[in-house]
Scaffold this active site. Structure first.
Site, mmCIF file in Angstrom:
data_model
loop_
_atom_site.group_PDB
_atom_site.id
_atom_site.type_symbol
_atom_site.label_atom_id
_atom_site.label_comp_id
_atom_site.label_asym_id
_atom_site.label_seq_id
_atom_site.Cartn_x
_atom_site.Cartn_y
_atom_site.Cartn_z
ATOM 1 N N MET A 189 1.968 7.390 3.998
ATOM 2 C CA MET A 189 1.815 8.792 3.667
ATOM 3 C C MET A 189 1.042 9.554 4.735
ATOM 4 S SD MET A 189 3.571 9.236 1.001
ATOM 5 C CE MET A 189 3.037 10.904 0.628
ATOM 6 N N ASN A 244 -3.480 8.486 -4.586
ATOM 7 C CA ASN A 244 -2.764 8.167 -5.817
ATOM 8 C C ASN A 244 -3.592 8.281 -7.084
ATOM 9 O OD1 ASN A 244 -0.033 7.725 -5.536
ATOM 10 N ND2 ASN A 244 -0.279 5.650 -4.770
ATOM 11 N N SER A 284 4.272 2.665 -4.285
ATOM 12 C CA SER A 284 3.274 2.213 -3.311
ATOM 13 C C SER A 284 2.501 0.990 -3.785
ATOM 14 C CB SER A 284 2.302 3.351 -2.993
ATOM 15 O OG SER A 284 1.615 3.785 -4.153
ATOM 16 N N LYS A 309 0.242 13.606 -12.254
ATOM 17 C CA LYS A 309 0.746 12.520 -11.397
ATOM 18 C C LYS A 309 0.228 11.159 -11.878
ATOM 19 C CE LYS A 309 2.699 10.599 -7.774
ATOM 20 N NZ LYS A 309 2.143 10.747 -6.424
#
Length: 318
Positions: free
Chosen positions: A11, A105, A264, A190
């Site tokens: 990323m 994340n 990921s 998320k």
């Protein structure tokens, strides 16, 4: 804009390269020896698009302690558990005007970053962009140019002129940025996806599309999401979607958005790196305890991921 990307994995490389290609002065920082060596040897990064048409992109890469120039923005893209270490290595780059962006994340990195930068200069958010690091200095941008999106949110929930400038640079780079003003709500949206797709795909060694094909996929997703939703509400999070809408979004992204993608966490598990499960499902468990609640499904998933990590290390599982 002068930018330092702290963490030049999948990323970090994608954000940095896209912003560099539209005219920003980008410098990549990393601590992974093999990655540094490969990029320096090749004088750049090999970039694929959906596994095709590789090209070399010239980049400047350094160890954090080797780079001594002041920057407008530091983009932090290390694993959540390495945030403090990386921020400490980059503190000499920070002055009163430096901003920090994190689209990591899990939940918890912002509190670490606050040790180095005041809240009014921290921009958080989420990345909905599939990217795969094939190996040192070798990255695959999943999706056609312009695929994916980025949600940005100031920790203060008050966008300033710098934030608007960053949004414009991301628009130029076709990163599809959306500026939000609901800090916790944006991150939890998320987190729900990661708590389901990242964790289950890792445990079962499957793509998101394969998970979506499971006959009991919706019921399993509901079990995880409904539990986490209760925890988020108890923590005072202003959620932007209903439970049902979140479940449908996760199923849609898994089935149609990124059906061939290994998340990921799966990439970390398969390459021998520690996972971020403590900052995803573990964050749900930790928040639940803070409010006298339990999150048994997420707690079990955390234990199962750690079990798989230990079995991987002992060569029981590959």
């Amino acid at each position: 804009m002068k930018i330092a990307v702290a963490g030049s994995g999948a990323m970090g490389l994608r954000y940095g390269i896209l912003l560099q290609e539209v005219g920003n002065d980008v410098h990549f920082l990393d601590t992974w020896d093999e990655n540094l060596a490969a990029i320096k040897k090749n004088r750049g990064v090999k970039v694929w698009r959906d596994g095709e048409n590789p090209r070399m992109v010239k980049v400047n890469v350094y160890r954090p302690e080797e780079f001594n120039e002041k920057v407008d923005l530091i983009i932090v893209f290390v694993k959540d558990m390495h945030t403090d270490e990386m921020m400490n290595k980059c503190k000499h780059l920070i002055d009163k005007d430096t901003y920090v962006l994190t689209n990591q994340n899990g939940i918890g990195s912002v509190e670490v970053i606050e040790k180095y930068v005041s809240k009014d200069r921290i921009i958080a958010g989420t990345a909905v962009i599939a990217t795969v690091l094939n190996g040192p200095g070798d990255v695959d941008f999943i999706g056609k140019r312009g695929a994916g999106s980025v949600n940005l949110v100031n920790v203060t929930e008050k966008p300033d002129s710098f934030t608007y400038e960053l949004v414009e640079e991301m628009k130029k780079a076709q990163m599809n940025p959306a500026l939000k003003t609901n800090y916790k709500g944006t991150l939890w949206t998320k987190l729900f996806l990661n708590a389901v797709a990242n964790t289950l795909c890792t445990l079962m060694n499957i793509t998101m599309g394969t998970f979506a094909s499971y006959s009991n996929c919706k019921e399993l997703t509901e079990r995880i999401v409904y539990e986490a939703y209760q925890v988020a509400e108890a923590d005072g999070v202003k959620l932007e979607q209903t439970r049902e809408e979140i479940v449908e979004h996760i199923l849609y992204v898994s089935k149609y958005g990124n059906p061939l993608h290994y998340p990921s966490m799966h990439q970390d598990m398969s390459t021998g790196r520690p996972t971020e499960v403590d900052y995803i499902n573990g964050a749900i468990v930790k928040t639940a305890k803070k409010h006298g609640l339990e999150a048994p499904t997420s707690a079990l998933l955390v234990d199962l991921v750690h079990l798989r990590e230990e079995m991987r290390e002992s060569k029981v599982l590959i």
